[in-house]
Design a protein around this motif. Structure first.
Motif, PDB file in Angstrom:
ATOM      1  N   ASP A  76      43.208 -17.426  17.616  1.00 34.23           N
ATOM      2  CA  ASP A  76      44.754 -17.101  16.845  1.00 34.23           C
ATOM      3  C   ASP A  76      44.767 -18.059  16.007  1.00 34.23           C
ATOM      4  N   TYR A  77      45.146 -17.371  14.885  1.00 29.77           N
ATOM      5  CA  TYR A  77      45.683 -17.956  13.531  1.00 29.77           C
ATOM      6  C   TYR A  77      46.962 -17.706  12.536  1.00 29.77           C
ATOM      7  N   ARG A  78      47.233 -18.520  12.785  1.00 27.64           N
ATOM      8  CA  ARG A  78      48.808 -18.669  12.462  1.00 27.64           C
ATOM      9  C   ARG A  78      48.751 -19.771  10.937  1.00 27.64           C
ATOM     10  N   SER A  79      49.927 -19.521   9.933  1.00 26.30           N
ATOM     11  CA  SER A  79      49.719 -20.110   8.267  1.00 26.30           C
ATOM     12  C   SER A  79      51.198 -19.955   7.924  1.00 26.30           C
ATOM     13  N   THR A  80      51.899 -20.462   7.948  1.00 26.03           N
ATOM     14  CA  THR A  80      52.849 -20.548   6.841  1.00 26.03           C
ATOM     15  C   THR A  80      52.732 -20.814   5.914  1.00 26.03           C
ATOM     16  N   VAL A  81      53.390 -19.787   4.257  1.00 33.54           N
ATOM     17  CA  VAL A  81      52.502 -19.482   3.175  1.00 33.54           C
ATOM     18  C   VAL A  81      53.359 -19.695   2.247  1.00 33.54           C
ATOM     19  N   ARG A  82      53.558 -20.419   1.198  1.00 29.35           N
ATOM     20  CA  ARG A  82      55.075 -20.910   0.562  1.00 29.35           C
ATOM     21  C   ARG A  82      54.500 -20.535  -1.077  1.00 29.35           C
ATOM     22  N   SER A  83      52.793 -20.496  -0.555  1.00 29.23           N
ATOM     23  CA  SER A  83      52.927 -20.138  -2.200  1.00 29.23           C
ATOM     24  C   SER A  83      51.351 -18.846  -2.285  1.00 29.23           C
ATOM     25  N   ALA A  84      50.994 -18.457  -3.554  1.00 28.14           N
ATOM     26  CA  ALA A  84      50.034 -18.013  -3.363  1.00 28.14           C
ATOM     27  C   ALA A  84      48.172 -18.431  -3.339  1.00 28.14           C
ATOM     28  N   GLU A  85      48.442 -20.320  -4.113  1.00 26.77           N
ATOM     29  CA  GLU A  85      47.610 -20.357  -3.105  1.00 26.77           C
ATOM     30  C   GLU A  85      47.645 -20.456  -1.482  1.00 26.77           C
ATOM     31  N   ALA A  86      48.420 -20.909  -1.129  1.00 33.74           N
ATOM     32  CA  ALA A  86      47.673 -20.612   0.312  1.00 33.74           C
ATOM     33  C   ALA A  86      47.572 -19.223   1.057  1.00 33.74           C
ATOM     34  N   ALA A  89      41.414 -15.942   3.213  1.00 27.85           N
ATOM     35  CA  ALA A  89      39.843 -16.641   2.797  1.00 27.85           C
ATOM     36  C   ALA A  89      38.970 -17.198   4.098  1.00 27.85           C
ATOM     37  N   ARG A  90      40.375 -17.505   4.360  1.00 34.27           N
ATOM     38  CA  ARG A  90      39.946 -18.678   5.834  1.00 34.27           C
ATOM     39  C   ARG A  90      39.675 -17.228   7.375  1.00 34.27           C
ATOM     40  N   LEU A  91      40.478 -16.119   6.893  1.00 39.89           N
ATOM     41  CA  LEU A  91      40.302 -15.067   8.316  1.00 39.89           C
ATOM     42  C   LEU A  91      38.934 -13.656   7.872  1.00 39.89           C
ATOM     43  N   ARG A  92      38.484 -14.078   6.260  1.00 36.71           N
ATOM     44  CA  ARG A  92      37.697 -13.119   5.760  1.00 36.71           C
ATOM     45  C   ARG A  92      36.453 -13.697   6.332  1.00 36.71           C
ATOM     46  N   PHE A  93      36.407 -15.486   6.269  1.00 38.57           N
ATOM     47  CA  PHE A  93      35.254 -15.825   6.666  1.00 38.57           C
ATOM     48  C   PHE A  93      34.951 -16.050   8.309  1.00 38.57           C
ATOM     49  N   GLU A  94      36.081 -16.462   9.329  1.00 37.29           N
ATOM     50  CA  GLU A  94      35.412 -16.292  10.424  1.00 37.29           C
ATOM     51  C   GLU A  94      35.390 -14.718  10.805  1.00 37.29           C
ATOM     52  N   ARG A  95      35.412 -13.624   9.845  1.00 37.46           N
ATOM     53  CA  ARG A  95      35.349 -12.627  10.765  1.00 37.46           C
ATOM     54  C   ARG A  95      33.750 -12.341  10.540  1.00 37.46           C
ATOM     55  N   GLY A  96      33.408 -13.273   9.894  1.00 38.32           N
ATOM     56  CA  GLY A  96      32.173 -13.173   8.971  1.00 38.32           C
ATOM     57  C   GLY A  96      31.678 -12.188   7.993  1.00 38.32           C
ATOM     58  N   LEU A  97      32.761 -11.619   6.947  1.00 38.43           N
ATOM     59  CA  LEU A  97      33.027 -11.386   6.404  1.00 38.43           C
ATOM     60  C   LEU A  97      32.684 -11.180   4.738  1.00 38.43           C
ATOM     61  N   VAL A 139      50.713 -15.809   8.330  1.00 41.64           N
ATOM     62  CA  VAL A 139      49.797 -14.555   8.720  1.00 41.64           C
ATOM     63  C   VAL A 139      49.561 -15.298   9.433  1.00 41.64           C
ATOM     64  N   VAL A 140      49.235 -13.900  10.937  1.00 38.78           N
ATOM     65  CA  VAL A 140      49.320 -13.891  11.674  1.00 38.78           C
ATOM     66  C   VAL A 140      47.712 -13.138  11.483  1.00 38.78           C
ATOM     67  N   ALA A 141      46.824 -13.765  12.587  1.00 35.34           N
ATOM     68  CA  ALA A 141      45.997 -12.699  12.789  1.00 35.34           C
ATOM     69  C   ALA A 141      46.223 -11.812  14.576  1.00 35.34           C
ATOM     70  N   VAL A 142      45.629 -11.377  13.640  1.00 31.77           N
ATOM     71  CA  VAL A 142      45.700  -9.984  15.180  1.00 31.77           C
ATOM     72  C   VAL A 142      43.948  -9.027  15.387  1.00 31.77           C
ATOM     73  N   VAL A 162      42.089  -6.805  15.114  1.00 30.40           N
ATOM     74  CA  VAL A 162      41.425  -5.493  14.126  1.00 30.40           C
ATOM     75  C   VAL A 162      40.840  -4.090  14.382  1.00 30.40           C
ATOM     76  N   ASP A 163      40.532  -4.764  16.062  1.00 30.02           N
ATOM     77  CA  ASP A 163      40.063  -3.770  16.894  1.00 30.02           C
ATOM     78  C   ASP A 163      40.838  -2.937  17.801  1.00 30.02           C
ATOM     79  N   GLY A 164      42.015  -3.596  17.506  1.00 28.87           N
ATOM     80  CA  GLY A 164      43.295  -3.613  19.267  1.00 28.87           C
ATOM     81  C   GLY A 164      43.609  -1.684  18.907  1.00 28.87           C
ATOM     82  N   PRO A 165      44.085  -1.663  19.710  1.00 29.20           N
ATOM     83  CA  PRO A 165      45.553  -0.621  19.341  1.00 29.20           C
ATOM     84  C   PRO A 165      46.230  -0.365  18.493  1.00 29.20           C
ATOM     85  N   ASP A 166      46.340  -1.165  17.652  1.00 36.27           N
ATOM     86  CA  ASP A 166      47.379  -1.217  16.428  1.00 36.27           C
ATOM     87  C   ASP A 166      46.860  -0.876  15.376  1.00 36.27           C
ATOM     88  N   ARG A 167      45.894  -1.051  15.231  1.00 40.38           N
ATOM     89  CA  ARG A 167      45.040  -0.593  13.879  1.00 40.38           C
ATOM     90  C   ARG A 167      45.059   0.989  13.761  1.00 40.38           C
TER      91      ARG A 167
END
Length: 81
Positions: free
Chosen positions: A3-13, A19-27, A71-74, A76-81
């Motif tokens: 599970d991944y959840r991140s509060t985002v208050r800037s474009a950098e964040a 980037a983290r989510l992309r990396f964790e998905r091996g992309l 940002v909350v990771a979901v 991506v292969d689930g039924p809501d996609r």
């Protein structure tokens, strides 16, 4: 993926969270760019938090309103996609 959840208050964040989510998905940036139909450079700019007028105004408005994005990771292969 954990599970991944991140509060985002800037474009950098936001870029860092993407980037983290992309990396964790091996992309690679190239993989994500191809999936979205954009250039790898565009993905790099997003992940780097490169300032643009939309992002600047978005985060200014959120700060003014006392809000933030989350940002909350979901599954991506689930039924809501």
């Amino acid at each position: 993926m954990a599970d991944y959840r991140s509060t985002v208050r800037s474009a950098e964040a936001l870029g860092g969270a993407i980037a983290r989510l992309r990396f964790e998905r091996g992309l690679t940036q190239e993989d994500l760019a191809e999936a979205l139909g954009v250039s790898r450079r565009y993905i790099y700019e997003i992940e780097s938090g490169k300032p643009n007028l939309f992002a600047l105004r978005l985060f200014e408005a959120l700060r003014e309103l006392g809000a933030h994005l989350e940002v909350v990771a979901v599954d991506v292969d689930g039924p809501d996609r």
